[in-house]
Design an enzyme around this catalytic site. Structure first.
Site, PDB file in Angstrom:
ATOM      1  N   SER A   1      -4.433  -8.382  -1.484  1.00  0.00           N
ATOM      2  CA  SER A   1      -5.401  -8.124  -2.560  1.00  0.00           C
ATOM      3  C   SER A   1      -6.250  -9.360  -2.825  1.00  0.00           C
ATOM      4  O   SER A   1      -5.816 -10.487  -2.596  1.00  0.00           O
ATOM      5  CB  SER A   1      -4.674  -7.757  -3.852  1.00  0.00           C
ATOM      6  OG  SER A   1      -3.738  -6.732  -3.633  1.00  0.00           O
TER       7      SER A   1
HETATM    8  N1  SAH Z   1       0.683  -7.455  -3.034  1.00  0.00           N
HETATM    9  C1  SAH Z   1       0.425  -7.437  -1.623  1.00  0.00           C
HETATM   10  C2  SAH Z   1      -0.583  -6.367  -1.286  1.00  0.00           C
HETATM   11  C3  SAH Z   1      -0.200  -5.602  -0.062  1.00  0.00           C
HETATM   12  S1  SAH Z   1      -1.129  -4.132   0.219  1.00  0.00           S
HETATM   13  C4  SAH Z   1       0.047  -8.806  -1.111  1.00  0.00           C
HETATM   14  O1  SAH Z   1      -0.060  -9.740  -1.915  1.00  0.00           O
HETATM   15  O2  SAH Z   1      -0.099  -8.967   0.082  1.00  0.00           O
HETATM   16  C5  SAH Z   1      -0.032  -2.898  -0.404  1.00  0.00           C
HETATM   17  C6  SAH Z   1       1.259  -2.718   0.310  1.00  0.00           C
HETATM   18  O3  SAH Z   1       1.878  -1.555  -0.258  1.00  0.00           O
HETATM   19  C7  SAH Z   1       1.185  -2.468   1.804  1.00  0.00           C
HETATM   20  O4  SAH Z   1       1.904  -3.463   2.481  1.00  0.00           O
HETATM   21  C8  SAH Z   1       1.834  -1.092   1.992  1.00  0.00           C
HETATM   22  O5  SAH Z   1       2.613  -0.971   3.163  1.00  0.00           O
HETATM   23  C9  SAH Z   1       2.687  -0.998   0.746  1.00  0.00           C
HETATM   24  N2  SAH Z   1       3.091   0.347   0.346  1.00  0.00           N
HETATM   25  C10 SAH Z   1       2.385   1.509   0.378  1.00  0.00           C
HETATM   26  N3  SAH Z   1       3.137   2.537  -0.054  1.00  0.00           N
HETATM   27  C11 SAH Z   1       4.352   2.016  -0.387  1.00  0.00           C
HETATM   28  C12 SAH Z   1       5.569   2.573  -0.887  1.00  0.00           C
HETATM   29  N4  SAH Z   1       5.705   3.887  -1.135  1.00  0.00           N
HETATM   30  N5  SAH Z   1       6.607   1.738  -1.098  1.00  0.00           N
HETATM   31  C13 SAH Z   1       6.513   0.408  -0.835  1.00  0.00           C
HETATM   32  N6  SAH Z   1       5.404  -0.168  -0.355  1.00  0.00           N
HETATM   33  C14 SAH Z   1       4.335   0.620  -0.131  1.00  0.00           C
END
Ligand code: SAH
Length: 211
Positions: free
Chosen positions: A55
Site C-alpha cells: 500500500s
Molecule cells: N499491508 C500489506 C499490503 C498487501 S496487499 C503490505 O504492507 O504489504 C494485500 C494482501 O492481502 C495481499 O498480500 C493478499 O494476498 C492478501 N489477502 C487477500 N485476501 C486475503 C485473505 N482472505 N486472507 C489473508 N490475506 C488476504
C-alpha cells in the site's frame, strides 16, 4: 528520504505523532525488491510479487491514524488481514501491544517473515490462513485493519472486535466485490455497530481460501 516522506504526509494532513514516528522509523525500502528501492519513499503502491502490492505510504498512514482515533497511548491487540510484504504490519507493531497479521498466500507469508527478520519484533505474530475468518484466538481486538477489499465486511471481523474497538477496511461498492472501493470505518459500541463510509480507495481484492 524517509523524513521527507513523513514531511509530505504531514502536509497532507496526517497529525498523529505516533503514526508519524512509526513511519519515520520503519524502513520501507527493505520491504520491496531492490530494483524498486529507489521508489520506496514515493507515495505510490509497488508490486511485491504474486500480483499483490504494498500500500502507498499515505494510505498506510491514513488507516493507522483512523485506527488509533487519537488514543493517548498504544493500542491493545490489533488484527491485520493481508500481511503482504509485512510493511504495514511493521508500522502497526510500533502502535500496538500485539499485532496478529494474516496472509493467504504462502509465498508472501514467507517473504514477510524474511523482510521482518531484521526488525526483531516480538509483538508481531505472522499467521498463514484465510483472513476472512479472522483469528479468534487473539480476540477481542482493539482494532482490525484490512489491506484487501471484498464486497462486505466478514461477520467474523466484527464479532472479534472489542466493544470500543474500531475496524478500518476497504469495501467494494459494486456487486460481487467488483467496482470502486471505499474506505469503511466500523466502531463497535455497547449498543451496536456504527458504520462510516469515507473516501474512495484502491486495494487488491479480498480472496477466499489459501494458496
Ligand atoms: N499491508 C500489506 C499490503 C498487501 S496487499 C503490505 O504492507 O504489504 C494485500 C494482501 O492481502 C495481499 O498480500 C493478499 O494476498 C492478501 N489477502 C487477500 N485476501 C486475503 C485473505 N482472505 N486472507 C489473508 N490475506 C488476504
Amino acid at each position: 528520504m524517509r523524513r521527507n516522506m513523513v514531511h509530505k504526509l504531514q502536509q497532507q494532513g496526517v497529525r498523529d505523532e505516533w503514526v508519524l514516528s512509526a513511519m519515520r522509523a520503519i524502513e520501507r525500502h527493505r520491504f520491496v525488491d531492490s530494483a524498486l528501492g529507489g521508489q520506496a519513499y514515493e507515495d505510490t503502491s509497488l508490486p511485491i510479487g504474486l500480483g499483490q502490492t504494498i500500500s502507498k505510504p499515505s494510505v498506510v498512514a491514513r488507516m493507522a491514524e483512523l485506527l488509533r482515533q487519537g488514543a493517548p497511548g498504544k493500542l491493545g491487540r490489533v488484527l491485520e488481514i493481508g500481511t503482504g510484504c509485512g510493511y504495514q504490519a511493521a508500522v502497526l507493531s510500533l502502535l500496538a501491544a500485539e499485532v496478529y497479521s494474516i496472509e493467504r498466500l504462502r509465498g508472501l507469508h514467507d517473504k514477510a517473515r524474511d523482510n521482518l527478520r531484521h526488525l526483531r519484533v516480538p509483538n508481531l505474530h505472522l499467521l498463514f490462513g484465510d483472513g476472512r475468518i479472522g483469528y479468534a484466538k487473539g480476540a477481542p481486538y482493539a482494532a482490525i485493519i484490512a489491506a484487501a477489499g471484498g464486497d462486505a465486511i466478514p461477520q467474523a471481523w466484527t464479532d472479534q472486535l472489542a466493544v470500543g474497538g474500531r475496524l478500518v477496511a476497504p469495501v467494494s461498492t459494486g456487486a460481487a466485490g467488483v467496482g470502486p472501493q471505499a474506505l469503511m470505518v466500523i466502531d463497535k459500541t455497547a449498543v451496536g455497530l456504527r458504520q462510516t463510509v469515507l473516501e474512495a480507495v484502491n486495494f487488491v481484492p479480498l480472496k477466499s481460501g489459501v494458496a
